[in-house]
Scaffold this motif. Structure first.
Motif, PDB file in Angstrom:
ATOM      1  N   ASP A  99      50.484  43.945  62.903  1.00 34.91           N
ATOM      2  CA  ASP A  99      51.099  43.125  63.959  1.00 34.91           C
ATOM      3  C   ASP A  99      51.164  43.949  65.234  1.00 34.91           C
ATOM      4  OD1 ASP A  99      51.620  41.098  62.157  1.00 34.91           O
ATOM      5  OD2 ASP A  99      53.805  41.165  62.374  1.00 34.91           O
ATOM      6  N   ASP A 114      49.054  38.954  65.285  1.00 39.92           N
ATOM      7  CA  ASP A 114      49.055  39.338  63.872  1.00 39.92           C
ATOM      8  C   ASP A 114      47.604  39.467  63.423  1.00 39.92           C
ATOM      9  OD1 ASP A 114      49.131  39.417  61.110  1.00 39.92           O
ATOM     10  OD2 ASP A 114      50.634  37.852  60.903  1.00 39.92           O
ATOM     11  N   ASP A 250      54.061  35.438  61.236  1.00 34.47           N
ATOM     12  CA  ASP A 250      54.387  34.689  60.012  1.00 34.47           C
ATOM     13  C   ASP A 250      55.259  35.498  59.061  1.00 34.47           C
ATOM     14  OD1 ASP A 250      52.365  36.460  59.337  1.00 34.47           O
ATOM     15  OD2 ASP A 250      51.341  35.072  57.985  1.00 34.47           O
ATOM     16  N   GLY A 251      55.352  36.799  59.280  1.00 32.57           N
ATOM     17  CA  GLY A 251      56.281  37.597  58.479  1.00 32.57           C
ATOM     18  C   GLY A 251      57.717  37.114  58.635  1.00 32.57           C
ATOM     19  N   ASP A 318      55.043  41.181  54.165  1.00 30.93           N
ATOM     20  CA  ASP A 318      54.090  41.158  55.280  1.00 30.93           C
ATOM     21  C   ASP A 318      54.671  42.013  56.409  1.00 30.93           C
ATOM     22  OD1 ASP A 318      51.974  40.471  56.914  1.00 30.93           O
ATOM     23  OD2 ASP A 318      52.490  38.342  57.072  1.00 30.93           O
ATOM     24  N   ASP A 319      53.850  42.330  57.413  1.00 29.14           N
ATOM     25  CA  ASP A 319      54.418  42.839  58.662  1.00 29.14           C
ATOM     26  C   ASP A 319      55.352  41.773  59.225  1.00 29.14           C
ATOM     27  OD1 ASP A 319      52.787  45.139  58.577  1.00 29.14           O
ATOM     28  OD2 ASP A 319      51.171  44.127  59.665  1.00 29.14           O
TER      29      ASP A 319
HETATM   30 MN   LIG Z   1      51.374  38.223  59.005  1.00 29.13          MN
END
Ligand SMILES: [Mn+2]
Length: 332
Positions: A99, A114, A250-251, A318-319
């Motif tokens: 990210d 991202d 989206d993290g 996730d990030d």
């Molecule tokens: Mn992501």
């Protein structure tokens, strides 16, 4: 805005109020006694008391338009007297470190990107394109000859994409940019990087996800035959003092439901959080939620619906990038 790099999970454990965990069913990191847990639950009940307005009937719209010309926004940067300003804070909790984000308080513009992780297995630096987009967008803003110049987010994303692609940067990335032009919030985004605009503790505007299929978002790359900035969703809303913009990858949005974002923002507002505190708590909460296997998430909820995987549950590690902008009066 300096990028804020998260230190350790112990630090987040300290910062996330137990009231939040009690309110949203996260127990793993809380090792308090029963009495302390009751105190946290009681505090949560106070901080997250239902709003007594009629805001619940307000539609949560995503009035995005695919036609950039629908924006009443010149493509060239605009020097203007400021009706409103932004105070910024951000938090980044990295897992793959793909990210990136930027913020420029004087120009009232923020962005996240991202890098698409699928390139990692091909031996490509999956962070290259997201970094290219954000570095180029920030450089474009920073070099404006007139301080406080405001930018059309679609035009800025277009410029950043052109520069990143011209350098034959590998990989691909989703991206979202939000800016304040006069007293209007404007946005442009590609894929599942997105935003929420909150007013009075409720989400006023929320970006939808642009995806080809589940977990495959639209993404920008150096390839001319793929998604272009012309495919970005754009829109705007009249801003008011006190509005709060949450911009994230989206993290954040795959791990935290919209009503939980509302609850966290309401709690943070009640406690007098600065934008940095708000970003840290949102990101920290998303990180804990990502690691929970006993708790539902937007990712698992949509996975069950769209993939038919009836047993899918838990979060998505996730990030996690969160940029928070408070809409405030202009600094004279
Ligand atoms: Mn992501």
């Amino acid at each position: 805005m300096e990028k804020h790099m998260a230190e350790t999970m112990i630090e987040f454990d300290r910062r996330i109020p137990d009231a939040l965990r009690a309110a949203f069913g996260i127990y793993r990191a809380s090792r308090r006694t029963t009495g302390q847990q009751d105190d946290a639950a009681n505090l949560a009940a106070v901080l997250l008391a239902p709003l007594d307005d009629d805001g619940a009937s307000d539609p949560i719209t995503s009035d995005c338009d695919k036609n950039p010309m629908a924006m009443d926004c010149a493509s060239d940067p605009i020097a203007m007297g400021c009706d409103l300003a932004m105070e910024l804070g951000s938090c980044y909790i990295k897992k793959h470190d793909e990210d990136d984000h930027f913020g420029h308080a004087e120009a009232c513009v923020i962005g996240v990107a991202d890098g698409v992780g699928g390139y990692r297995s091909q031996g490509v630096d999956a962070s290259a394109f997201s970094r290219g987009l954000m570095n180029n967008a920030y450089a474009e803003v920073a070099k404006a000859p007139v301080p406080g110049t405001r930018f059309c987010p679609r035009a800025l994303l277009e410029r950043a994409h052109q520069m990143t692609a011209a350098a034959h940067t590998p990989g691909a990335s989703t991206a979202a940019i939000v800016s304040l032009v006069g007293s209007t919030l404007k946005w442009a985004f590609v894929g599942d990087s997105g935003f929420a605009v909150l007013r009075g503790g409720r989400i006023l505007r929320r970006s939808p996800t642009q995806q080809h299929y589940f977990n495959c978002p639209y993404q920008l790359s150096s390839r001319q035959d793929r998604t272009r900035v012309a495919d970005a969703l754009v829109g705007e809303v009249a801003a008011k003092e006190g509005d709060i913009v949450i911009l994230g990858t989206d993290g954040l949005f795959d791990n935290v439901f919209d009503d939980e974002i509302e609850g966290i923002v309401r709690m943070g507002t009640t406690l007098g959080f600065a934008p940095l505190n708000m970003a840290e708590v949102l990101a920290g909460f998303a990180c804990e939620a990502a690691g929970c296997d006993y708790r539902d998430s937007p990712y698992s909820y949509l996975g069950r619906r769209q993939l038919g995987k009836s047993l899918m549950t838990g979060g998505k590690p996730d990030d996690i990038t969160v940029v928070v902008a408070y809409i405030v009066p202009p600094k004279i």
